[in-house]
Design an enzyme around this catalytic site. Structure first.
Site, PDB file in Angstrom:
ATOM      1  N   ARG A   1       0.732  -1.120  -0.075  1.00 28.55           N
ATOM      2  CA  ARG A   1       0.125   0.094   0.011  1.00 28.55           C
ATOM      3  C   ARG A   1       0.862   1.209   0.109  1.00 28.55           C
ATOM      4  O   ARG A   1       1.400   1.685   1.102  1.00 28.55           O
ATOM      5  CB  ARG A   1      -0.677   0.038   1.237  1.00 28.55           C
ATOM      6  CG  ARG A   1      -1.724   1.388   1.244  1.00 28.55           C
ATOM      7  CD  ARG A   1      -2.941   1.160   1.988  1.00 28.55           C
ATOM      8  NE  ARG A   1      -2.718   1.111   3.463  1.00 28.55           N
ATOM      9  CZ  ARG A   1      -3.425   1.139   4.608  1.00 28.55           C
ATOM     10  NH1 ARG A   1      -4.904   1.302   4.231  1.00 28.55           N
ATOM     11  NH2 ARG A   1      -3.235   1.066   6.008  1.00 28.55           N
TER      12      ARG A   1
ATOM     13  N   ASP B   1      -4.075   3.325  14.109  1.00 26.36           N
ATOM     14  CA  ASP B   1      -3.147   3.844  12.941  1.00 26.36           C
ATOM     15  C   ASP B   1      -3.624   5.356  12.499  1.00 26.36           C
ATOM     16  O   ASP B   1      -4.439   5.764  13.315  1.00 26.36           O
ATOM     17  CB  ASP B   1      -2.987   3.014  11.616  1.00 26.36           C
ATOM     18  CG  ASP B   1      -4.277   2.833  11.006  1.00 26.36           C
ATOM     19  OD1 ASP B   1      -5.457   3.695  11.380  1.00 26.36           O
ATOM     20  OD2 ASP B   1      -4.459   1.946  10.250  1.00 26.36           O
TER      21      ASP B   1
END
Length: 525
Positions: free
Chosen positions: A157, A441
């Site tokens: 990603r 996150d």
């Protein structure tokens, strides 16, 4: 092209002249379009702030009505029942590949703090893993890879279109973080993956329109052309994690159809986007505290049901959301309660037709696998479950006001506490942080600060104390939460002062920061 970051040990292996030239070519050919698309986001935001709404696009109705399918699943991506996510540090790389999951989302985005060291060493770690030269030792323990046949498939990603890599400039402008991450991995590892019988695969974050997907597809075509790799070798799964993208799922698949590997249904970034897009609309788009918003809320249910139907109609994988629980080594009762919730969540996803789901910790791989095994059996996926009975309208996706739940002082304090702890860790180079038995996150930090911003402007009265959420109340709670953190082992006063200043900027200022990572990155060396 200029490298402004230090050339540390082995960096020359990744930042080789040929690799940098490849990235520079992509930057020069595509960055102007990237900037135009970011400007288009602001135009759309202005329309929403002025009273507009979101809907399925009339100009793309023929695509939605058309008879087309994406490319068939690529080698190593046929079975995706368990995917583990995490940053690209050396220990995580080994543990994720060894975890027993089918896929590892190797993350340069929300689970990664984009320090210069992390950006380049992450690329080294991926290349070393593919070459089987990676190892790691810490605290008397050594880590090494299992046999190739047992390793998860790597899916990278890169950063979103909105982020840059300030340590590298092309023609005096910072290079796109997305093109930097993608370009270096593709240059060094595409052929390595092909030689292993798989390919260069990606997760694409934060897109807001099918035109942004078209840009990625054009980047893929050009990259394959430059390196002489057959067209269609790249495969990409798109995270439908912004509110506008939920109305363009089919168009996004269509734009990437020769390179598509499916769509993913996230949670926190999607909720963050709901607030961000309709932040001026008062209580019409007001959410309860973050832990009260589950995937069974009507507007979230509509979103996931539509995603599965859309994917399977077009032959694409539908991947479910994150199980963020971090098992406790010392509290079995916490584990029991949390694992029951994880099982229920994965049971809902597998029953809805998802082909796989995410976990944040290797200890959750077995439970996710068990749930999906019970539905899939020997089948690799559920692409044959077309979910034709599902019918989702724009009104269903927009039904935020039907979400049950309260806003309490406990919820407010949790948002402050999580954001402060996370930002302090992020600024120090850690992007995936275990806080109160959950892996946090950047997405969870975003929902925490954006909720507070929205509650202040909506003059929310807390359900348990009747206090109105104001800047003054939030500032007092910030000070109280910092005092609690300050007595913990390892407290760093300077880091937390920096985290508090940043948090106040993105949660309390009158202007809403598009992403907290932008002012945070500006503060980073």
């Amino acid at each position: 092209m200029e490298i402004k970051g230090p050339m540390l040990e082995r960096f020359d292996e990744i930042l080789a002249p040929e690799a940098l030239a490849f990235v520079a070519t992509l930057q020069r050919e595509f960055d102007a379009r990237r900037l135009e698309l970011l400007d288009a986001r602001q135009v759309k935001q202005a329309g929403l702030s002025a009273g507009g709404t979101l809907d399925f696009l009339p100009e793309t109705a023929e695509i939605r009505a058309g008879d087309w399918r994406v490319a068939p699943p690529a080698p190593g991506l046929e079975d995706r029942r368990v995917e583990i996510t995490g940053p690209v540090d050396r220990k995580m790389t080994i543990n994720a590949l060894n975890s027993g999951a089918q896929v590892w989302l190797a993350d340069f985005e929300d689970a990664n703090s984009p320090t210069w060291d992390n950006a380049v060493n992450g690329q080294l770690n991926l290349r070393d893993a593919l070459d089987r030269t990676i190892d790691f030792s810490s605290g008397g323990k050594s880590y090494a890879l299992k046999d190739d046949a047992e390793l998860a498939t790597v899916v990278v990603r890169p950063r979103g279109w909105h982020l840059t890599e300030k340590h590298v400039t092309v023609d005096d402008a910072p290079v796109s973080g997305a093109l930097f991450d993608f370009g270096l991995y593709f240059f060094h590892c595409a052929q390595r993956q092909i030689d292993k019988g798989k390919g260069p695969y990606f997760y694409l974050p934060k897109m807001e329109s099918h035109l942004e997907a078209r840009l990625w597809n054009d980047v893929f075509v050009r990259a394959q052309e430059l390196l002489g790799i057959p067209q269609g070798t790249i495969r990409a799964t798109v995270l439908i994690e912004t509110y506008p993208a939920a109305f363009e799922m089919e168009e996004i698949l269509y734009e990437l159809r020769d390179h598509s590997a499916g769509l993913n249904a996230g949670r926190w970034d999607y909720l963050f986007s709901v607030i961000k897009k309709f932040r001026t609309r008062g209580r019409e788009f007001l959410l309860p505290e973050r832990n009260a918003v589950t995937m069974t809320a009507p507007f979230m249910r509509a979103y996931t049901e539509l995603l599965v139907r859309t994917c399977h109609k077009r032959g694409a994988h539908a991947i479910g959301g994150m199980a963020a629980f971090i098992p406790s080594r010392r509290d079995p009762e916490v584990n029991k309660v949390a694992l029951e919730k994880v099982r229920a969540d994965k049971t809902r996803e597998s029953g809805d037709g998802f082909d796989g789901s995410w976990v944040a910790h290797p200890d959750l791989v077995p439970i996710c696998r068990e749930v999906f095994d019970s539905v899939l059996g020997e089948r690799p996926n559920q692409l044959d479950r077309l979910r034709e009975e599902v019918s989702v309208s724009a009104a269903d996706l927009l039904a935020v006001s039907k979400t049950p739940g309260e806003i309490t002082e406990g919820g407010l304090r949790n948002n402050v506490d999580v954001a402060l702890r996370y930002l302090a860790a992020w600024m120090a180079g850690s992007g995936a942080v275990a806080i109160h038995n959950l892996m946090e996150d950047a997405a969870t930090a975003e929902i925490s600060r954006s909720q507070i911003w929205q509650w202040i402007r909506s003059e929310i009265r807390l359900a348990d104390t009747s206090a109105v959420v104001t800047k003054e109340l939030v500032e007092r709670i910030i000070a109280e939460e910092l005092a609690e953190i300050a007595v913990e082992p390892g407290y760093d006063e300077e880091r937390y002062a920096q985290a508090a200043a940043l948090f106040k900027e993105v949660a309390l200022d009158d202007d809403f920061a598009e992403f907290l990572t932008l002012p945070a990155y500006a503060r980073m060396p």
